[in-house]
Design an enzyme around this catalytic site. Structure first.
Site, short mmCIF file in Angstrom:
data_model
loop_
_atom_site.label_atom_id
_atom_site.label_comp_id
_atom_site.label_asym_id
_atom_site.label_seq_id
_atom_site.Cartn_x
_atom_site.Cartn_y
_atom_site.Cartn_z
N HIS A 89 28.48 2.02 -5.40
CA HIS A 89 27.08 2.18 -5.81
C HIS A 89 26.64 3.64 -5.59
O HIS A 89 26.03 3.95 -4.57
CB HIS A 89 26.18 1.23 -5.02
CG HIS A 89 26.34 -0.20 -5.40
ND1 HIS A 89 25.58 -0.80 -6.38
CD2 HIS A 89 27.19 -1.16 -4.95
CE1 HIS A 89 25.94 -2.06 -6.51
NE2 HIS A 89 26.92 -2.31 -5.66
N LEU A 93 6.66 4.68 1.50
CA LEU A 93 6.57 5.97 0.82
C LEU A 93 5.81 6.98 1.68
O LEU A 93 6.15 8.16 1.72
CB LEU A 93 5.88 5.78 -0.52
CG LEU A 93 5.90 6.96 -1.49
CD1 LEU A 93 7.32 7.40 -1.78
CD2 LEU A 93 5.17 6.60 -2.77
N GLY A 113 29.34 -3.99 -13.18
CA GLY A 113 29.44 -3.32 -14.48
C GLY A 113 30.83 -2.78 -14.74
O GLY A 113 31.34 -2.87 -15.87
N ARG A 124 32.25 -8.34 -3.16
CA ARG A 124 33.25 -9.24 -2.59
C ARG A 124 34.48 -9.34 -3.48
O ARG A 124 35.57 -9.58 -3.01
CB ARG A 124 32.62 -10.63 -2.40
CG ARG A 124 33.55 -11.67 -1.80
CD ARG A 124 32.80 -12.97 -1.50
NE ARG A 124 31.87 -12.82 -0.39
CZ ARG A 124 30.55 -12.88 -0.48
NH1 ARG A 124 29.99 -13.08 -1.66
NH2 ARG A 124 29.79 -12.74 0.57
N GLU A 184 24.23 5.21 -6.82
CA GLU A 184 22.78 5.37 -6.79
C GLU A 184 22.24 5.45 -5.36
O GLU A 184 21.16 6.01 -5.12
CB GLU A 184 22.09 4.24 -7.55
CG GLU A 184 22.15 2.86 -6.93
CD GLU A 184 23.37 2.05 -7.33
OE1 GLU A 184 23.34 0.81 -7.21
OE2 GLU A 184 24.37 2.67 -7.75
N LYS A 210 -15.77 -1.31 4.00
CA LYS A 210 -15.75 -2.44 4.94
C LYS A 210 -14.35 -3.00 5.17
O LYS A 210 -14.01 -3.34 6.32
CB LYS A 210 -16.69 -3.54 4.44
CG LYS A 210 -16.98 -4.61 5.47
CD LYS A 210 -17.77 -4.05 6.66
CE LYS A 210 -19.20 -3.71 6.25
NZ LYS A 210 -19.99 -3.25 7.41
N CYS A 244 29.71 -1.29 -10.11
CA CYS A 244 30.10 -2.50 -9.38
C CYS A 244 30.48 -3.60 -10.36
O CYS A 244 31.52 -3.52 -11.01
CB CYS A 244 28.99 -2.92 -8.42
SG CYS A 244 29.53 -4.12 -7.16
N LEU A 299 0.81 -1.22 0.00
CA LEU A 299 0.00 0.00 0.00
C LEU A 299 0.84 1.26 0.00
O LEU A 299 0.32 2.35 -0.18
CB LEU A 299 -0.93 0.01 1.22
CG LEU A 299 -2.14 -0.93 1.17
CD1 LEU A 299 -2.95 -0.82 2.46
CD2 LEU A 299 -3.01 -0.61 -0.02
#
Length: 548
Positions: A520, A19, A388, A475, A522, A192, A386, A15
């Site tokens: 990372h 956020l 990539g 790693r 991001e 309900k 990473c 739900l």
């Protein structure tokens, strides 16, 4: 002492409690309050680090090395407050700690039970670490994972009930997120499910103060009053939460519905300053009114579930905001590139940028390497993160004559361009690190520094900084013994660990934009403060779009 807001959910999962918590935290911040958000996860894993991304989505990593739920990414992106180890706990972690104490004899022979031992541990977690980055906190928001009625969440609900009794009357608040479904055949909203969910929560001894009602259609005043009457709350405390066109619209939307005002009223706060929402207004303006658009291909392993790359998805959008550019993301399974070359060209030629993200395991690795080669040869902006970056190094080594270059993560190889550091460090006569450092088969987790080379692209991107700090989760490392061969191929190692042993950043000066990073980025991007690497990548993609 901080005030506590406990956030629960009912009827169905997904739900948007995370956020909602992030948006409420942002709204309280906009009024000048200091906040921190915590997540209680009822599952029995100690942390999500070993869970499949298809089961759990991405693992979000904090500066201090905690592997946590992806909701903590929402918390950080919306509030800018860096999460800590103390902001995420699981049932597995609670039971692990309790059993360790029992084995040590800390309970002096007492019978260890859910009440009080488990609930006390949960309460201790909720009450701990009430300081922020700039002083004591005003509010701590605690999100309980799962839905009301789940067996595994019962100890957390009981802990909340006890805390609401033990703390001062105006020191806690309960917000319950629920669903008001629309039945198309009847043409009606149905209240309900919400009534039953609140009744279930009340049966556990928790009376919600505010109901946040998720709905696809406007909640009429009559239905709102009906919910308030049957759920024993004020009509003003029934807040509708309609589907939003963007998650970055949610804070402004919830403010218009009066969520933050009702929360403050619940605490008896009547003198709160008006919120300064200018940053969020700027974010939504940049998102909804772009001046250009690009298409970015993400060549990955878990593209069947976008939550596996949640932070990456949002960071690309942030990069677009920085350039007032609409970012279209094309998710591409790397395995499709392990066949005909024509399939590779057909999929990648229309793109304005190619991104190869992190991941674990051999599956799709050759497809990622092929994508790197395509980006290098065709001069398409490339960003490797990473794994990539590691694949970019393997591709470079192969290009320079090391045809069997690979990673030991994928099995035995004659030329381990990537490996666990102990697999290559002693062979090359490099000094090993002190005991307890980054050696061996353990994950390198959390924030680590990197030293940047001057006169490099990344140095310019970072505004001339010579040292940066970014979050890691990996790693395997690029084998420093192969650096000369890769440099001969044109790859520049523009970022290294401070001791000079571990490659952190690679780039190609003879390319419009080719950057690989071991960390990372991001994880540190924010809508109101986009990460410079993503801003630079999208800018390069925008330039590419003007050439085709």
């Amino acid at each position: 002492m901080a005030r506590f807001i406990f956030i629960t959910g009912g009827v169905v999962s997904s739900l948007g409690k995370g956020l909602m918590a992030a948006s409420l935290g942002a709204l309280l911040q906009a009024r000048g309050y200091k906040v921190r958000i915590r997540k209680f996860d009822p599952y029995l894993n100690v942390d999500p680090g070993t869970m499949s991304p298809y089961q759990h989505g991405e693992v979000y990593v904090t500066d201090d090395g905690a592997e946590t739920d992806l909701d903590l990414g929402h918390y950080e992106r919306f509030t800018g407050v860096s999460a800590r180890q103390s902001d995420n706990i699981t049932s597995g972690r609670v039971y692990q700690d309790i059993i360790a104490k029992e084995r040590r004899g800390d309970y002096l022979g007492a019978t260890v039970q859910v009440i009080p031992h488990v609930t006390d541990a949960i309460k201790d977690f909720a009450l701990a670490d009430q300081s922020g980055e700039d002083g004591d906190l005003d509010f701590i928001l605690c999100e309980i994972g799962g839905t009301v009625g789940d067996i595994e969440s019962l100890p957390f609900m009981e802990a909340i009930r006890q805390l609401r009794n033990e703390l001062e009357p105006m020191q806690t608040l309960s917000v319950h997120v629920t669903l008001v479904p629309y039945i198309a055949a009847a043409g009606e909203l149905k209240t309900k499910p919400t009534q039953h969910s609140v009744r279930e929560l009340a049966s556990l001894g928790i009376k919600p103060d505010i109901l946040l009602c998720r709905a696809e259609h406007e909640l009429p005043e009559g239905e709102r009053r009906k919910i308030a009457q049957f759920c024993n709350v004020r009509p003003e405390a029934v807040i509708q939460a309609l589907d939003a066109p963007s998650i970055y619209s949610v804070p402004l939307q919830y403010h218009r519905e009066g969520l933050d005002s009702e929360v403050l009223r619940g605490f008896g706060i009547t003198d709160a300053p008006d919120p300064d929402l200018s940053a969020w207004e700027d974010v939504t303006d940049r998102y909804f009114h772009p001046e250009g658009e690009v298409t970015i291909g993400v060549v990955g392993k878990y593209v069947g579930l976008q939550d596996a790359y949640k932070s990456l998805n949002e960071a690309l959008i942030h990069g677009g905001m920085a350039n007032r550019t609409k970012v279209h993301i094309k998710w591409i399974d790397a395995e499709i590139f392990e066949g005909e070359e024509s399939e590779l060209a057909a999929a990648l030629e229309p793109l304005h940028g190619i991104l190869v993200p992190g991941g674990f395991g051999e599956r799709g690795s050759e497809g990622k390497i092929a994508s790197v080669r395509f980006a290098r040869e065709r001069k398409v902006p490339f960003f490797g993160i990473c794994l990539g970056m590691q694949m970019a190094c393997v591709e470079s080594a192969r290009s320079s004559g090391h045809g069997s270059a690979s990673s030991t993560e994928f099995g035995e190889t004659e030329e381990p361009v990537v490996g666990i550091i102990t697999e290559w460090m002693s062979e090359e006569g490099l000094e090993t690190r002190e005991e307890g450092g980054d050696l061996g088969g353990t994950m390198r987790l959390g924030a680590y520094d990197a030293a940047l080379s001057g006169n490099s692209l990344v140095s310019t991107i970072y505004g001339g900084e010579t040292t940066i700090s970014e979050r890691h989760r990996h790693r395997y490392e690029v084998n420093a013994a192969y650096i000369p061969a890769m440099e001969k191929d044109g790859l520049v190692f523009s970022g290294m660990s401070p001791d000079g042993l571990l490659p952190e950043i690679v780039e190609r000066p003879d390319h419009p934009w080719f950057v690989g990073v071991q960390f990372h980025p991001e994880l540190k991007s924010r809508p109101f403060d986009p990460h410079p690497l993503f801003a630079g990548f999208i800018h390069a993609a925008l330039e590419q779009s003007r050439l085709v």
